[in-house]
Design an enzyme around this catalytic site. Structure first.
Site, PDB file in Angstrom:
ATOM      1  N   GLU A  73     -19.106   1.940   4.099  1.00 16.02           N
ATOM      2  CA  GLU A  73     -19.861   1.460   2.934  1.00 16.02           C
ATOM      3  C   GLU A  73     -20.335   2.597   2.033  1.00 16.02           C
ATOM      4  O   GLU A  73     -20.309   2.477   0.806  1.00 16.02           O
ATOM      5  CB  GLU A  73     -21.067   0.648   3.413  1.00 16.02           C
ATOM      6  CG  GLU A  73     -21.899   0.047   2.305  1.00 16.02           C
ATOM      7  CD  GLU A  73     -23.076  -0.753   2.834  1.00 16.02           C
ATOM      8  OE1 GLU A  73     -23.989  -1.019   2.047  1.00 16.02           O
ATOM      9  OE2 GLU A  73     -23.067  -1.111   4.024  1.00 16.02           O
ATOM     10  N   ASP A  74     -20.743   3.711   2.646  1.00 10.57           N
ATOM     11  CA  ASP A  74     -21.442   4.751   1.885  1.00 10.57           C
ATOM     12  C   ASP A  74     -20.662   6.051   1.707  1.00 10.57           C
ATOM     13  O   ASP A  74     -21.195   7.005   1.136  1.00 10.57           O
ATOM     14  CB  ASP A  74     -22.782   5.078   2.569  1.00 10.57           C
ATOM     15  CG  ASP A  74     -23.744   3.902   2.530  1.00 10.57           C
ATOM     16  OD1 ASP A  74     -23.549   3.017   1.684  1.00 10.57           O
ATOM     17  OD2 ASP A  74     -24.677   3.866   3.355  1.00 10.57           O
TER      18      ASP A  74
END
Length: 484
Positions: A73-74
């Site tokens: 996600e990051d």
């Protein structure tokens, strides 16, 4: 940083330790330069979350996935890169807790778009959870650590995350039998979601808690002596204080604090089930029980697997006290719920998944229900049908039906079978006729009187609590538009 985590892993499990160490290095490199809102390096968060799972004795793949749960996600790492390095199992777990990032809703701007995206993320997580229960255990540990560091966020963000925790994540922990995590999540969220109510409650109960703690310390040696004189072996005995948010919810139903008898309870751990019943007999021999307040969750466990005996008695000085009796295994399950299965199944960990675990069979129902629900109704319906307080009632043959709190005999009938619901003519609860708007209570035996024809009434739509019953009634009228 990693050394402290690895100390929690059995030294003989070199394969798992190596996997976890590789996952740490991978995540640390991927998150390099990123910091949390409190200024700490980002890697401190996944390590702390992984530590929670290690304390719960989850397996290596789950802890490795936990260390990398924010990587997809990051960071710029792709699923393909992760799968090449760690395989399909670990990558599946990471994907299961990764939000649906990058989606846009051009025709649905603003708040509605955010709600839609959040609903889709939840839906995705629940489907993954239905395939592998470790997905939600990672997510609960993630939420737990985020809640413990929430004070660095803005007031608006704290309130939003706390409300979501109270509405979704704490109830999931409860349904999975994870009493300690559920209680802690609720108390951490309570202070931010309802700060005024939280302060007011604390001001009301501070002296009450202290008084009851002091009283219990006086009573405990007397109870222990009575059990010892009757050759009952006690492994442990300690006070259990009711969690603040649980007390707050109970006070919404019972406004008088003096009527809440389990503010502080005496919990006694005994070697086996027979010792629990023998101890109950000794306690009742010395203290008069309150009628209707003996709860035998050994004979009839809660649907989340909780087992214990709760006895509420008139103890010393005529004061009311709740005493809880359970074995060490029951105590571990009451604290850690479904995660306790990993402790019990050392040699079979990797084969554990949702379908094998009785306490998680409701997840299959959730998966089927999600297929028929749209995003706009997801939050409200989740609360009503799965995460609100529940009641469990019995068929005349002893089969347990799990229903939302406030359910009526009609909800029960439709939970048994659609045709029975459509044909309901009357209902008995514990052998007594009741009306269709009667609200069912835990442990009651419900018998449906079936008519010869299927003829629901439109009035029933206002009487049922569960969305499933409402949907089935509405489907009947959609198929039979001329019916009144």
């Amino acid at each position: 940083m990693i050394e402290k985590l690895l100390k929690k892993i059995n030294a003989q499990k070199t394969g798992e330790r190596d996997l976890i160490a590789r996952a740490f290095d991978f995540a640390k490199k991927a998150h390099e330069g990123q910091r949390r809102e409190d200024g700490e390096p980002y890697i401190t968060h996944p390590v702390a979350v992984a530590g929670i799972l290690a304390d719960l004795k989850l397996d290596g793949p789950a802890i490795a996935a936990c260390l990398m749960h924010d990587v997809l996600e990051d960071t710029k790492i792709t699923e393909e890169e992760m799968e090449k390095e760690f395989g399909k199992e670990v990558t599946f777990l990471v994907k299961g807790v990764t939000k649906l990032a990058g989606l846009t809703y051009q025709e649905e701007p603003g708040i509605k778009a955010k709600q839609n995206l959040k609903a889709q993320s939840l839906r995705k997580m629940f489907f993954a959870m239905a395939e592998d229960i470790r997905v939600i255990l990672i997510k609960l540990a993630d939420r737990y650590h985020n809640m413990s560091t929430l004070r660095t966020c803005s007031p608006e963000k704290r309130k939003r995350i706390s409300l979501e925790t109270l509405e979704i994540y704490a109830p999931i922990a409860e349904r999975l039998g994870m009493g300690q995590i559920k209680g802690d999540l609720e108390d951490m969220a309570f202070a931010h979601a309802y700060p005024e109510e939280y302060k007011l409650l604390l001001s009301k109960i501070k002296d009450k808690y202290a008084d009851r703690q002091n009283y219990l310390e006086k009573v405990k040696p007397i109870v222990m002596k009575n059990l010892s004189e009757n050759k009952i072996k006690v492994l442990d005995a300690h006070a259990r204080a009711k969690h603040y948010y649980s007390l707050y919810k109970k006070l919404q139903k019972v406004s008088d604090l003096d009527r809440i008898h389990d503010l502080v309870a005496l919990r006694i751990i005994l070697p086996d089930i027979s010792s629990c019943y023998e101890a109950l007999g000794i306690i009742h021999k010395n203290y008069k029980p309150l009628p209707g307040l003996i709860k035998d969750y050994l004979a009839m466990p809660k649907l989340n697997g909780y087992r214990s005996i709760h006895a509420t008695v008139f103890a010393e000085e005529g004061r009311i006290l709740e005493i809880q009796l359970r074995t060490p295994e029951m105590h571990e399950h009451a604290e850690n719920g479904i995660a306790a299965h990993w402790s019990y199944s050392e040699s079979n960990k990797n084969k554990l998944h949702t379908a094998d675990i009785k306490e998680a069979q409701w997840i299959a129902q959730l998966k089927n229900w999600l297929k028929a629900s749209d995003n706009q109704e997801l939050y409200q319906s989740l609360r009503t049908n799965f995460f609100n307080d529940r009641v469990f009632v019995l068929t005349p043959k002893g089969e347990v039906k799990d229903l939302p709190e406030g359910s009526t005999p009609l909800d029960f009938a439709y939970a048994v079978h659609t045709d029975l619901g459509h044909s309901t003519k009357g209902a008995k609860v514990n052998g007594r006729m009741v009306s269709f708007d009667y609200q069912l209570k835990n442990g009651q035996i419900v018998e449906i009187i079936k008519g010869k024809v299927k003829k629901p009434s439109r009035d029933w739509l206002g009487l049922v609590k569960s969305s499933e019953a409402r949907r089935r009634i509405q489907s009947w009228f959609n198929a039979n538009p001329k019916s009144s």
